[in-house]
Scaffold this active site. Structure first.
Site, short mmCIF file in Angstrom:
data_model
loop_
_atom_site.label_atom_id
_atom_site.label_comp_id
_atom_site.label_asym_id
_atom_site.label_seq_id
_atom_site.Cartn_x
_atom_site.Cartn_y
_atom_site.Cartn_z
N ASN A 123 47.51 69.72 11.21
CA ASN A 123 48.75 69.08 10.76
C ASN A 123 49.40 68.18 11.80
O ASN A 123 50.29 67.41 11.47
CB ASN A 123 49.76 70.16 10.33
CG ASN A 123 49.93 71.25 11.37
OD1 ASN A 123 48.96 71.86 11.80
ND2 ASN A 123 51.16 71.50 11.76
N GLN A 155 47.10 71.11 4.72
CA GLN A 155 47.12 69.67 5.00
C GLN A 155 46.01 68.92 4.28
O GLN A 155 46.15 67.74 3.99
CB GLN A 155 46.98 69.44 6.51
CG GLN A 155 48.21 69.79 7.31
CD GLN A 155 49.39 68.89 7.02
OE1 GLN A 155 49.24 67.69 6.77
NE2 GLN A 155 50.59 69.46 7.03
N SER A 208 49.69 74.54 -0.25
CA SER A 208 51.12 74.38 -0.54
C SER A 208 51.28 73.15 -1.42
O SER A 208 50.75 72.09 -1.12
CB SER A 208 51.91 74.21 0.76
OG SER A 208 53.29 74.32 0.54
N HIS A 213 53.76 71.09 -2.13
CA HIS A 213 54.52 69.90 -1.74
C HIS A 213 53.71 68.92 -0.92
O HIS A 213 54.08 67.76 -0.79
CB HIS A 213 55.80 70.30 -0.98
CG HIS A 213 55.58 70.82 0.40
ND1 HIS A 213 55.24 72.13 0.67
CD2 HIS A 213 55.66 70.21 1.61
CE1 HIS A 213 55.13 72.30 1.96
NE2 HIS A 213 55.38 71.16 2.57
N THR A 267 58.14 87.27 -10.87
CA THR A 267 58.03 86.43 -12.06
C THR A 267 57.58 85.01 -11.69
O THR A 267 58.16 84.38 -10.81
CB THR A 267 59.39 86.35 -12.79
OG1 THR A 267 59.80 87.67 -13.13
CG2 THR A 267 59.30 85.50 -14.04
N CYS A 310 57.43 72.37 10.73
CA CYS A 310 57.83 73.78 10.71
C CYS A 310 58.31 74.26 12.06
O CYS A 310 58.92 75.31 12.17
CB CYS A 310 56.65 74.65 10.24
SG CYS A 310 56.05 74.19 8.61
#
Length: 371
Positions: A139, A167, A187, A189, A225, A315
């Site tokens: 990353n 990535q 991930s 996004h 959920t 991060c």
């Protein structure tokens, strides 16, 4: 998020409100979307079965589950794990935690390209090695690891192979069967899907408990959920990045890299590339060392001009700690660690924006050097 992704998420959020675990009509309606989305995503990495995809809150949870739960589930077979020195913190901190629990971790070094030696991997494998966790792409510098070769090496051992593909997923083709991957983290996004969502691929040979305790959702593999609107949007984002689109984006981002590097060179800026410019790398990340220019001063000045870059992973951007990736590549005493910037590109960026970055960055660096 991309327009079609937002539209999909908004439509499902407006029209579908059932719990996918309920047996009534509204629950079945949600379940149909969940199943369809899972199929789309499973197909994108060539799983054997759709139910090998487990939806999670994102890459961090997926990494934690894959590493920590594998370690405890297989601790009677061995307590040795292998990873690299440049993994994401979600992997490294999981490994550090396991070291406090009696496990032994080998951290493979990398060269100045940000890549491991396959010979080092072979030599590190032992009879008691139960997991090898090596990222698909870095990353901070964009270096890619040879997943297929790694998968073959690990397949010949007793260990499972996990890859953090956060990535890389959505930018390169990944085939979990051909690459012999047992566990894979993503991930949403990172490919213009919603935040706080991802998935963990668990191959049919992998039996580990859920990290999240509670209900029996996700076939008892992840309690909680399901977020149906976000999952539907994730599937839409995946649909938008087929192999042709991935290649198109890689080419576009490679052009951005070239534009930045050439522009800075023409303006007489003294810099070097951290890692290498390679067609094999992830093209959406570029890391540059600006000699004698502290990255904190560069970050501040660029931010004031509307340019968002970082000195490392997003991060850990709020941390004063030096980049562990650059430290692993160049050593803890290298000036690169305090004088480098990470540029990352997205599908909405333009060539004109790259020219603007060159213009502003060149002025800032020349001003700083006059002090």
């Amino acid at each position: 998020m991309a327009g079609p992704v937002i539209e999909k998420m908004t439509a499902v959020m407006s029209e579908v409100f059932g719990n996918a675990s309920s047996t009534h009509y509204f629950g079945r309606q949600a379940r149909a979307i969940l199943d369809s989305s899972r199929h789309t995503i499973a197909r994108s990495i060539n799983t054997k079965k759709d139910d090998e995809i487990v939806f999670t809150s994102g890459g961090t949870e997926s990494d934690n589950t894959a590493i920590i739960e594998t370690a405890f589930a297989r601790r009677n077979e061995g307590r040795h794990l292998i990873t690299t020195a440049i993994e994401h913190e979600a992997v490294l901190k999981s490994m550090a935690y396991l070291e406090t629990q009696g496990f032994e971790v080998t951290y493979l070094p990398v060269d100045t390209r940000g890549k491991i030696s396959l010979a080092d991997l072979r030599n590190a494998l032992r009879d008691d090695t139960i997991l090898v966790s090596i990222m698909a792409g870095n990353n901070e510098v964009g270096s890619r690891m040879p997943l297929r070769e790694i998968g073959q090496i690990v397949a010949d051992s007793n260990a499972w192979f996990h890859t953090d593909a956060v990535q890389a997923y959505g930018l390169i083709d990944i085939d979990v069967q051909a690459d012999k991957i047992d566990l894979l983290s993503t991930s949403a996004h990172k490919l213009n899907g919603p935040k706080f969502l991802g998935f963990l691929y668990r191959g049919e040979n992998v039996t580990i408990p859920s990290l999240i305790k509670g209900g029996d959702q996700e076939l008892k593999r992840r309690a909680g959920t399901e977020n149906i609107p976000a999952i539907a949007a994730f599937a839409k984002a995946v649909e938008l990045v087929d192999s042709k689109e991935k290649a198109k984006r890689q080419k576009k981002y490679a052009g951005f890299k070239e534009r930045l590097v050439n522009g800075l060179s023409k303006n007489g800026i003294d810099f070097e590339i951290n890692g290498e410019l390679s067609e094999d790398n992830l093209q959406h990340v570029l890391n540059l060392w600006f000699k004698d220019c502290p990255h904190d001063a560069l970050l501040t000045n660029l931010d004031l001009n509307g340019i968002a870059v970082s000195a490392g992973s997003a991060c850990t951007a709020g941390s004063v700690e030096p980049s562990h990736v650059l430290t692993a590549m160049y050593g803890k005493d290298s000036p690169r660690i305090e004088e480098s910037l990470r540029f990352s590109f997205g599908s909405e960026n333009t060539a004109a924006e790259m020219d603007y970055v060159v213009e502003v960055l060149s002025k800032v660096i020349k001003r700083l050097k006059k002090r």
